[in-house]
Design an enzyme around this catalytic site. Structure first.
Site, PDB file in Angstrom:
ATOM      1  N   VAL A   1       5.410   0.228   9.315  1.00 54.41           N
ATOM      2  CA  VAL A   1       4.525  -0.644   8.537  1.00 54.41           C
ATOM      3  C   VAL A   1       5.261  -1.835   7.957  1.00 54.41           C
ATOM      4  O   VAL A   1       4.635  -2.804   7.522  1.00 54.41           O
ATOM      5  CB  VAL A   1       3.818   0.140   7.408  1.00 54.41           C
ATOM      6  CG1 VAL A   1       3.038   1.320   7.958  1.00 54.41           C
ATOM      7  CG2 VAL A   1       4.796   0.584   6.320  1.00 54.41           C
TER       8      VAL A   1
ATOM      9  N   TYR B   1      10.859  -1.565  -7.382  1.00 58.52           N
ATOM     10  CA  TYR B   1       9.860  -0.590  -6.971  1.00 58.52           C
ATOM     11  C   TYR B   1       8.602  -0.719  -7.833  1.00 58.52           C
ATOM     12  O   TYR B   1       7.476  -0.739  -7.332  1.00 58.52           O
ATOM     13  CB  TYR B   1      10.441   0.821  -7.085  1.00 58.52           C
ATOM     14  CG  TYR B   1       9.482   1.923  -6.711  1.00 58.52           C
ATOM     15  CD1 TYR B   1       9.235   2.244  -5.383  1.00 58.52           C
ATOM     16  CD2 TYR B   1       8.821   2.660  -7.701  1.00 58.52           C
ATOM     17  CE1 TYR B   1       8.360   3.264  -5.044  1.00 58.52           C
ATOM     18  CE2 TYR B   1       7.947   3.676  -7.369  1.00 58.52           C
ATOM     19  CZ  TYR B   1       7.720   3.976  -6.042  1.00 58.52           C
ATOM     20  OH  TYR B   1       6.844   4.979  -5.707  1.00 58.52           O
TER      21      TYR B   1
ATOM     22  N   ALA C   1       7.504  -3.271  -9.450  1.00 55.86           N
ATOM     23  CA  ALA C   1       6.776  -4.509  -9.156  1.00 55.86           C
ATOM     24  C   ALA C   1       5.910  -4.356  -7.910  1.00 55.86           C
ATOM     25  O   ALA C   1       4.776  -4.847  -7.867  1.00 55.86           O
ATOM     26  CB  ALA C   1       7.760  -5.661  -8.981  1.00 55.86           C
TER      27      ALA C   1
END
Length: 255
Positions: free
Chosen positions: A68, A164, A166
């Site tokens: 992803v 992380y 954010a």
């Protein structure tokens, strides 16, 4: 007691579905009759192993390897999963990474490298957008639903690092705007886990684990099944819920 749903004829794609919260969600969806595409990184041996294990116990699952964090591969993976499933009713954006094995305090700026920021942004935030964008036509056609995994780190909790946190705050905001953008055909929600006992990449100390139990109002850490139960409800039930982020932390952030 975990609620049950009649999901025969329904299909789902779960990113990061070979372990942790993602795998628990795959198992719960499949146990209720849903056909599930399990996404995992192509080199992750757990993916094929879990597909084989679940098929052996009669679950209707297929493999959907792909990254992803890569725009081209993500789009290919989603489109292939939709083609293999024949339709898409549910998308679970679970794939995520802390980008670090140990917590980074807010004042440890030197540890917050450009590489770490790029990694967590590409997986945790852009990955959610990419998957949802690629899946949107199929989800609209099915009148489907999306659930993404945010975190209490995106809701005024320090988490593993400010980078992380954010990205997870970004997931909360993105959830609201995806709900606006895909309405009225598709509902979009998120869950914000607290401390979870799972095969996560952060190496929590025993003191940190004990603290997360003591501070939680319900006096235990979440299990992956606790999260999966809420996520399946948001997918298969919750007909008038969209744009929301549901905190699942046993009251950790209330204390």
């Amino acid at each position: 007691m975990t609620a049950s749903y009649d999901l025969k004829g329904k299909t789902a794609l779960v990113t990061g579905g070979a372990s942790g919260i993602g795998l628990a969600t795959v198992e719960m969806l499949a146990a209720n009759g849903c056909k599930v595409a399990i996404n995992y990184l192509a080199g992750d041996e757990r993916g094929a192993a879990e597909v084989a294990r679940l098929r052996a116990i009669g679950r209707d699952v297929i493999a959907a390897p792909g990254n992803v964090a890569d725009a081209v591969d993500c789009k290919r993976m989603v489109e292939q999963a939709v083609a293999d499933l024949g339709r898409l009713d549910y998308l679970v954006n679970n794939a995520g990474t802390p980008g670090t094995k140990t917590t980074i305090a807010p004042n440890e700026f030197d540890r917050l490298t450009e590489e770490l920021w790029d990694t967590v942004l590409q997986v945790n935030l852009l990955g959610v957008f990419r998957c949802t964008k690629a899946a949107a036509p199929a989800l609209r056609a099915a009148g489907g639903a999306v659930v993404s995994v945010a975190s209490i780190a995106g809701l005024n909790h320090a988490g593993s690092s400010m980078a992380y946190g954010a990205t997870k705050a970004g997931v909360v905001s993105l959830t609201k705007n995806l709900a606006r953008g895909l309405a009225p055909e598709v509902r979009v929600n998120a869950v914000a886990p607290g401390a979870v006992d799972s095969t996560w990449m952060i190496e929590w100390t025993e003191e940190q684990r004990r603290g997360s139990i003591d501070k939680a109002l319900l006096k235990r850490r979440c299990t992956t099944a606790d999260l999966a139960e809420v996520m399946v409800f948001l997918l298969a039930g919750a007909a008038m819920v969209t744009g929301q982020t549901i905190v699942v932390d046993g009251g950790l952030t209330l204390n």
